[in-house]
Scaffold this active site. Structure first.
Site, short mmCIF file in Angstrom:
data_model
loop_
_atom_site.label_atom_id
_atom_site.label_comp_id
_atom_site.label_asym_id
_atom_site.label_seq_id
_atom_site.Cartn_x
_atom_site.Cartn_y
_atom_site.Cartn_z
N ASP A 42 0.84 -1.20 0.00
CA ASP A 42 0.00 0.00 0.00
C ASP A 42 0.87 1.24 0.00
O ASP A 42 2.10 1.17 0.10
CB ASP A 42 -1.00 -0.01 1.16
CG ASP A 42 -0.34 0.03 2.54
OD1 ASP A 42 0.68 0.71 2.69
OD2 ASP A 42 -0.88 -0.61 3.47
N LYS A 75 -9.94 -3.32 -0.10
CA LYS A 75 -10.03 -4.78 -0.01
C LYS A 75 -11.33 -5.24 -0.65
O LYS A 75 -12.29 -5.64 0.01
CB LYS A 75 -9.94 -5.20 1.46
CG LYS A 75 -9.84 -6.70 1.68
CD LYS A 75 -9.78 -7.00 3.17
CE LYS A 75 -10.08 -8.45 3.47
NZ LYS A 75 -10.07 -8.74 4.91
N SER A 139 -2.74 -18.75 8.29
CA SER A 139 -4.05 -19.13 7.77
C SER A 139 -3.93 -19.38 6.28
O SER A 139 -3.07 -18.80 5.60
CB SER A 139 -5.06 -18.01 8.02
OG SER A 139 -6.32 -18.33 7.46
N LYS A 141 -6.75 -18.89 4.52
CA LYS A 141 -7.89 -18.12 4.02
C LYS A 141 -7.43 -16.86 3.30
O LYS A 141 -6.57 -16.12 3.80
CB LYS A 141 -8.81 -17.73 5.18
CG LYS A 141 -9.49 -18.90 5.85
CD LYS A 141 -10.59 -18.45 6.81
CE LYS A 141 -10.08 -17.57 7.92
NZ LYS A 141 -11.13 -17.26 8.91
N LYS A 150 -17.76 -8.32 5.64
CA LYS A 150 -16.34 -8.59 5.48
C LYS A 150 -16.09 -10.03 5.05
O LYS A 150 -16.77 -10.96 5.48
CB LYS A 150 -15.60 -8.32 6.81
CG LYS A 150 -15.28 -6.85 7.04
CD LYS A 150 -14.56 -6.64 8.36
CE LYS A 150 -13.22 -7.37 8.41
NZ LYS A 150 -12.20 -6.79 7.51
N GLU A 243 -12.67 -16.89 15.51
CA GLU A 243 -13.60 -15.81 15.14
C GLU A 243 -14.22 -15.16 16.38
O GLU A 243 -15.11 -14.31 16.26
CB GLU A 243 -14.70 -16.37 14.24
CG GLU A 243 -14.24 -16.79 12.86
CD GLU A 243 -13.96 -15.60 11.97
OE1 GLU A 243 -14.83 -14.74 11.80
OE2 GLU A 243 -12.82 -15.53 11.44
N HIS A 262 -8.72 -3.10 12.90
CA HIS A 262 -9.39 -4.39 13.02
C HIS A 262 -9.35 -4.92 14.46
O HIS A 262 -10.37 -5.34 15.01
CB HIS A 262 -8.72 -5.40 12.08
CG HIS A 262 -9.20 -6.80 12.25
ND1 HIS A 262 -10.43 -7.23 11.81
CD2 HIS A 262 -8.62 -7.89 12.85
CE1 HIS A 262 -10.59 -8.51 12.13
NE2 HIS A 262 -9.50 -8.94 12.75
#
Length: 381
Positions: A42, A75, A139, A141, A150, A243, A262
């Site tokens: 970024d 995102k 992860s 994912k 999200k 989660e 976050h």
């Protein structure tokens, strides 16, 4: 650099961790013998770290640098398509490597692109935030957001390697370091309770940690994820516990439109989850209180962010990405709750509970808006 190996069922990849180890990062990248390297970052990290890494890499190999904007607004599928189009025009092929240099947003963008191009090419993470280094890189994912929620578009794709320089964390503002620490707290409350005494003594609201402390924090985060995900690589069974706090946390993060890190949003989500479990008679007063103690020691302000309404959160909860695991009525939300520290509520192997939306709304109003004061540690929060 110290070498760890993360094992998720039949999937395994190395994590290299060091301090001031750019030379070693370059060596690890060159050993991949890619036809070309495509570094995604970024605009902030480009100035701090990625630009230097790219200059070093491009002097020795075919490399391109791709810079996107900052924050969750980037995102999305539009960013994925735009970058993928440009990379194909630039000559990316099946032997190329995508290198994600940044935090969780960049890691997810780069991961999804790597998974989709040619049905999967190699991916290397170079995390530059604590939350990425200690949590999200552990992860398979990869996902991006929709306006409705999200991480609703994604897949699973294994990184080839993770390369961590603890020194990169030194440029983080305190808010981002605290953001990462909320995930470490979450891990301690849910699966790594052995770390609770260390957190009670070692959490610093000013987020001023030494290199040695950062190294221990990152490894604790990775080992906590490994502890459960070694038997659940797709995070659809026992690993759903990670989660915890994310149901309400994700809603807060989206409603705040990028103004809340976050981890901070997840911290607020954990407060609500603890209160819900307490009111259902599942979580003891001592364990509920410990949530407040640890989160406050990490600097959490237990209030909804300015501009975030309870109504907006309740609307977003209807599209939480855990829908479908359980059959729920329209007035119910699927949540991860605790019956005690390190003891997820719900069936063995799938720690999910159906909670009435009205109870969640009441807990949000009481805990996070100041409508009703909640007693904590002999006083009020």
């Amino acid at each position: 650099m110290r070498n760890l190996r993360l094992q998720f069922e039949n999937e395994c990849y190395p994590v290299w961790i060091g301090v001031r180890c750019v030379d070693e990062i370059m060596s690890n990248l060159r050993e991949l013998s890619a036809s070309s390297y495509h570094m995604i970052t970024d605009s902030t990290v480009s100035q701090l770290h990625a630009g230097v890494l790219y200059e070093r890499l491009s002097a020795q190999a075919v490399a391109s640098l791709w810079v996107v904007g900052n924050g969750e607004s980037c995102k999305c599928l539009g960013t994925v398509e735009n970058l993928a189009q440009k990379m194909v025009q630039d000559g990316i092929d099946r032997s190329s490597v995508i290198v994600a240099v940044g935090g969780g947003v960049i890691g997810n963008l780069a991961g999804l692109i790597a998974a989709l191009l040619f049905r999967g090419i190699r991916l290397v993470h170079v995390p530059t935030t604590l939350i990425a280094a200690a949590d999200s890189v552990a992860s398979l994912k990869q996902a991006v957001n929709l306006s409705l929620g999200k991480n609703l578009l994604g897949c699973f794709h294994k990184p080839t390697a993770v390369l961590i320089d603890i020194n990169f964390l030194r440029t983080l503002p305190a808010t981002q370091i605290r953001s990462g620490m909320y995930e470490i707290i979450k891990n301690a409350l849910t699966v790594a309770t052995e770390n609770i005494p260390l957190l009670e003594k070692g959490l610093k609201p000013d987020a001023n940690y030494s290199d040695t402390e950062f190294m221990a924090i990152v490894e604790a985060g990775l080992f906590a994820k490994q502890k459960v995900m070694k038997d659940d690589k797709r995070e659809r069974k026992e690993a759903l516990v990670f989660e915890y706090g994310h149901t309400v946390g994700h809603a807060i993060e989206l409603a705040a439109e990028g103004r809340v890190p976050h981890g901070e949003a997840v911290g607020l989500g954990m407060i609500v989850a603890a209160e819900v479990a307490s009111r259902l008679g599942r979580l003891s007063e001592a364990d509920r209180s410990l949530h407040y103690q640890l989160l406050r020691r990490n600097g959490l302000t237990v209030r909804l962010p300015v501009g975030v309404t309870v109504a907006a959160l309740m609307a977003l909860l209807r599209t939480d990405n855990k829908r479908g695991y359980l059959s729920a009525r329209t007035d119910q939300v699927v949540m991860i709750l605790l019956d005690g520290l390190g003891v997820p509520a719900g069936p063995v192997g799938r720690p999910l509970m159906l909670v009435d939306a009205s109870l969640i709304q009441s807990c949000i109003e009481d805990c996070l808006t100041g409508i009703k004061e909640i007693a904590v540690e002999g006083g009020f929060q």
